[in-house]
Design a protein around this motif. Structure first.
Motif, mmCIF file in Angstrom:
data_model
loop_
_atom_site.group_PDB
_atom_site.id
_atom_site.type_symbol
_atom_site.label_atom_id
_atom_site.label_comp_id
_atom_site.label_asym_id
_atom_site.label_seq_id
_atom_site.Cartn_x
_atom_site.Cartn_y
_atom_site.Cartn_z
ATOM 1 N N VAL A 294 2.715 1.016 2.427
ATOM 2 C CA VAL A 294 2.839 0.925 3.877
ATOM 3 C C VAL A 294 1.500 1.067 4.577
ATOM 4 C CG1 VAL A 294 3.851 2.038 5.907
ATOM 5 C CG2 VAL A 294 5.211 1.762 3.825
ATOM 6 N N VAL A 295 0.694 2.019 4.113
ATOM 7 C CA VAL A 295 -0.592 2.282 4.757
ATOM 8 C C VAL A 295 -1.564 1.153 4.441
ATOM 9 C CG1 VAL A 295 -2.558 3.845 4.863
ATOM 10 C CG2 VAL A 295 -0.241 4.756 4.692
ATOM 11 N N THR A 296 -2.218 0.632 5.461
ATOM 12 C CA THR A 296 -3.175 -0.452 5.283
ATOM 13 C C THR A 296 -4.607 0.069 5.374
ATOM 14 O OG1 THR A 296 -3.179 -0.951 7.641
ATOM 15 C CG2 THR A 296 -1.582 -2.147 6.263
ATOM 16 N N ALA A 297 -5.510 -0.728 4.859
ATOM 17 C CA ALA A 297 -6.917 -0.336 4.858
ATOM 18 C C ALA A 297 -7.424 -0.061 6.273
ATOM 19 C CB ALA A 297 -7.754 -1.430 4.201
ATOM 20 N N GLY A 298 -7.002 -0.885 7.222
ATOM 21 C CA GLY A 298 -7.457 -0.711 8.598
ATOM 22 C C GLY A 298 -6.923 0.524 9.279
ATOM 23 N N SER A 299 -5.802 1.071 8.798
ATOM 24 C CA SER A 299 -5.203 2.228 9.448
ATOM 25 C C SER A 299 -5.807 3.546 8.990
ATOM 26 C CB SER A 299 -3.682 2.239 9.216
ATOM 27 O OG SER A 299 -3.389 2.444 7.854
ATOM 28 N N PRO A 321 -2.688 -3.656 2.154
ATOM 29 C CA PRO A 321 -2.106 -2.355 1.791
ATOM 30 C C PRO A 321 -2.979 -1.620 0.779
ATOM 31 C CG PRO A 321 -0.459 -4.104 1.671
ATOM 32 C CD PRO A 321 -1.798 -4.774 1.817
ATOM 33 N N ILE A 322 -2.995 -0.297 0.887
ATOM 34 C CA ILE A 322 -3.773 0.527 -0.034
ATOM 35 C C ILE A 322 -3.383 0.231 -1.484
ATOM 36 C CG2 ILE A 322 -4.147 2.904 -0.802
ATOM 37 C CD1 ILE A 322 -5.652 2.209 1.711
ATOM 38 N N GLU A 323 -2.088 -0.022 -1.710
ATOM 39 C CA GLU A 323 -1.593 -0.278 -3.062
ATOM 40 C C GLU A 323 -2.373 -1.403 -3.741
ATOM 41 O OE1 GLU A 323 2.831 -0.678 -4.822
ATOM 42 O OE2 GLU A 323 2.242 -2.281 -3.473
ATOM 43 N N MET A 324 -2.744 -2.427 -2.976
ATOM 44 C CA MET A 324 -3.436 -3.574 -3.550
ATOM 45 C C MET A 324 -4.889 -3.258 -3.900
ATOM 46 S SD MET A 324 -1.917 -6.734 -1.272
ATOM 47 C CE MET A 324 -2.823 -7.925 -2.277
ATOM 48 N N LEU A 325 -5.421 -2.168 -3.358
ATOM 49 C CA LEU A 325 -6.807 -1.800 -3.633
ATOM 50 C C LEU A 325 -6.930 -0.789 -4.768
ATOM 51 C CD1 LEU A 325 -8.093 -1.440 0.038
ATOM 52 C CD2 LEU A 325 -8.175 -3.449 -1.449
ATOM 53 N N LEU A 326 -5.809 -0.229 -5.196
ATOM 54 C CA LEU A 326 -5.851 0.803 -6.235
ATOM 55 C C LEU A 326 -6.512 0.331 -7.525
ATOM 56 C CD1 LEU A 326 -2.430 2.648 -5.859
ATOM 57 C CD2 LEU A 326 -4.704 3.511 -5.332
ATOM 58 N N PRO A 327 -6.172 -0.861 -8.070
ATOM 59 C CA PRO A 327 -6.811 -1.271 -9.328
ATOM 60 C C PRO A 327 -8.328 -1.331 -9.221
ATOM 61 C CG PRO A 327 -4.904 -2.648 -8.873
ATOM 62 C CD PRO A 327 -5.140 -1.830 -7.641
ATOM 63 N N ARG A 328 -8.843 -1.850 -8.101
ATOM 64 C CA ARG A 328 -10.287 -1.951 -7.934
ATOM 65 C C ARG A 328 -10.924 -0.576 -7.752
ATOM 66 N NH1 ARG A 328 -10.467 -6.540 -3.388
ATOM 67 N NH2 ARG A 328 -12.703 -6.075 -3.379
ATOM 68 N N ILE A 354 -8.684 6.858 -0.160
ATOM 69 C CA ILE A 354 -7.524 6.372 -0.913
ATOM 70 C C ILE A 354 -6.862 7.519 -1.663
ATOM 71 C CG2 ILE A 354 -6.815 4.890 -2.839
ATOM 72 C CD1 ILE A 354 -8.979 2.913 -1.972
ATOM 73 N N ALA A 355 -7.657 8.395 -2.267
ATOM 74 C CA ALA A 355 -7.112 9.541 -2.999
ATOM 75 C C ALA A 355 -6.324 10.462 -2.072
ATOM 76 C CB ALA A 355 -8.237 10.308 -3.679
ATOM 77 N N LYS A 356 -6.815 10.635 -0.824
ATOM 78 C CA LYS A 356 -6.113 11.487 0.132
ATOM 79 C C LYS A 356 -4.765 10.885 0.532
ATOM 80 C CE LYS A 356 -10.172 13.765 2.085
ATOM 81 N NZ LYS A 356 -11.005 13.974 3.289
ATOM 82 N N ASP A 361 1.065 11.291 -0.001
ATOM 83 C CA ASP A 361 2.339 10.709 -0.411
ATOM 84 C C ASP A 361 3.046 11.654 -1.383
ATOM 85 O OD1 ASP A 361 4.374 8.894 -0.669
ATOM 86 O OD2 ASP A 361 3.332 7.570 -2.034
ATOM 87 N N THR A 362 2.321 12.161 -2.355
ATOM 88 C CA THR A 362 2.897 13.086 -3.338
ATOM 89 C C THR A 362 3.403 14.348 -2.663
ATOM 90 O OG1 THR A 362 1.413 12.260 -5.048
ATOM 91 C CG2 THR A 362 2.435 14.402 -5.425
ATOM 92 N N ALA A 363 2.614 14.887 -1.715
ATOM 93 C CA ALA A 363 3.005 16.097 -1.025
ATOM 94 C C ALA A 363 4.279 15.904 -0.211
ATOM 95 C CB ALA A 363 1.866 16.554 -0.109
ATOM 96 N N GLN A 364 4.381 14.730 0.451
ATOM 97 C CA GLN A 364 5.571 14.440 1.240
ATOM 98 C C GLN A 364 6.825 14.433 0.367
ATOM 99 O OE1 GLN A 364 4.471 14.845 4.677
ATOM 100 N NE2 GLN A 364 6.030 13.296 4.884
ATOM 101 N N ARG A 365 6.711 13.840 -0.800
ATOM 102 C CA ARG A 365 7.873 13.727 -1.678
ATOM 103 C C ARG A 365 8.263 15.074 -2.271
ATOM 104 N NH1 ARG A 365 8.880 8.447 -2.112
ATOM 105 N NH2 ARG A 365 7.185 7.076 -1.482
#
Length: 368
Positions: A294-299, A321-328, A354-356, A361-365
């Motif tokens: 959900v979170v995007t690079a611009g946000s 989305p941040i998800e798409m940047l994780l591999p790089r 990105i780590a934050k 996300d982990t903390a919320q869950r």
């Protein structure tokens, strides 16, 4: 909530001037023999929503919408979501006055649609609004070309002009070559593409979509969401999109309004709703949604330093989305330069940011 100044928070992804296209104020819809009297009762008390709804039901009335207010900005996808019976479909019909609200205001630009004559509303629905519904609504005796051209025919457009416009719309939604097909010869996804093409033929200022993909199987639904996003990238329409699917809402929306029992209980960007749900009801909707999707690079980007060297870092679009940047990021990329069309570099995204996001996300869950 993170702080956008230091790059650990959520900021608006666009610095463009905000223009409000649609304003809704205090919309009520009560069904029954004496809706005005029931409304006076509702406005005169301070009961909890469920208590009010049950009390009105005891007098033979049904509370469909209760004091709904929101704005839709020009060019945004505003998604209204909620469970069946929450009032979302009634709301979109009140906005177009296919259903008459009991009370309230609906402003399209500088015009209050609830004060407009029925003749004026027919004109607005034909020329200003586009509508797509779950059941496709195609005319079974007309082929694809004539279905798409139908609203232009109702406007009185000359045959040659409306045929040319209809062909353009058919090509836009990827159905070139099927102009002479009948609706029953098309798949569900193709039928909905025809419905979308027909609604776009009038070049609407405001586009309403009421559960347009819910009748499709999951694979076709995903493809239609992709198509919808592609069209919006091209056309930049102002959109009110109705859905009961949280995954769909979070994938498509610029902002989301969540409804319950005829009321809007939270409005916000997907990331805001995911991180700060107003109550347990909203949290239950979002528990299966990944923050990284959900979170995007611009946000979450940080500001560019004044002495930044534009040649440093890998460029990515602000909407990524941040998800798409994780591999790089995992492969060693430490810094991404965030760009936005027409503005060039607008910020930086670091591996630490990105780590934050992932840690949040982990903390919320865990909390949930």
């Amino acid at each position: 909530m993170m702080n956008p100044v230091d790059g650990t928070g959520f900021s608006r992804e666009s610095t463009a001037e905000v223009v409000t296209k649609l304003r809704c104020r205090n919309i009520w819809k009560i069904y029954g023999q004496r809706p005005d009297k029931a409304l006076a009762t509702a406005l005169g008390g301070s009961e909890p929503p469920l208590t009010l709804k049950r009390r009105l039901e005891e007098t033979g009335h049904f509370l469909a919408l209760a004091d709904v207010s929101f704005d839709v900005q020009q060019g945004e996808i505003f998604v209204v979501m909620g469970l069946s019976g929450s009032g979302k479909s009634t709301l979109v019909r009140c906005l177009s006055r296919l259903v008459e609200p009991t009370s309230g205001e609906v402003w399209l630009g500088g015009e209050n649609l609830l004060a407009a004559s029925e003749r004026r509303m027919v004109e607005v629905r034909r020329k200003v609004m586009g509508m797509v519904f779950q059941n496709f609504g195609l005319l079974p005796h007309l082929d694809v070309l004539d279905n798409v051209a139908f609203p232009l025919r109702m406007q009185g457009m000359p045959p040659a002009d409306r045929t040319a416009k209809a062909r353009d719309m058919i090509e836009l939604v990827g159905l070139r070559g099927r102009e002479n097909s009948m609706p029953l010869e098309l798949s569900g996804g193709q039928q909905q593409r025809v419905g979308i093409a027909r609604s776009l033929a009038v070049d609407p200022e405001l586009w309403f979509l009421d559960e347009p993909f819910s009748a499709l199987d999951p694979l076709i639904r995903r493809q239609m969401q992709d198509e919808f996003l592609r069209l919006q990238q091209l056309l930049q329409k102002t959109i009110v999109f109705i859905t009961h699917d949280i995954q769909e809402a979070f994938r498509l929306a610029d902002r989301i309004a969540i409804m319950r029992e005829g009321r809007i209980i939270q409005i916000g960007r997907p990331a805001d709703i995911l991180l700060t749900p107003v109550d347990a009801y909203v949290a239950s909707f979002t528990e299966e949604v990944s923050l990284a999707k959900v979170v995007t690079a611009g946000s979450v980007m940080a500001k560019l330093p004044g002495n930044w060297d534009a040649s440093r870092g890998h460029e990515v679009d602000a909407a990524t989305p941040i998800e798409m940047l994780l591999p790089r990021s995992l492969a060693g990329t430490q810094t991404f330069v965030i760009t936005r069309e027409g503005e060039g570099p607008v910020g930086l995204l670091t591996s630490e940011i990105i780590a934050k996001v992932l840690a949040n996300d982990t903390a919320q869950r865990v909390v949930r």
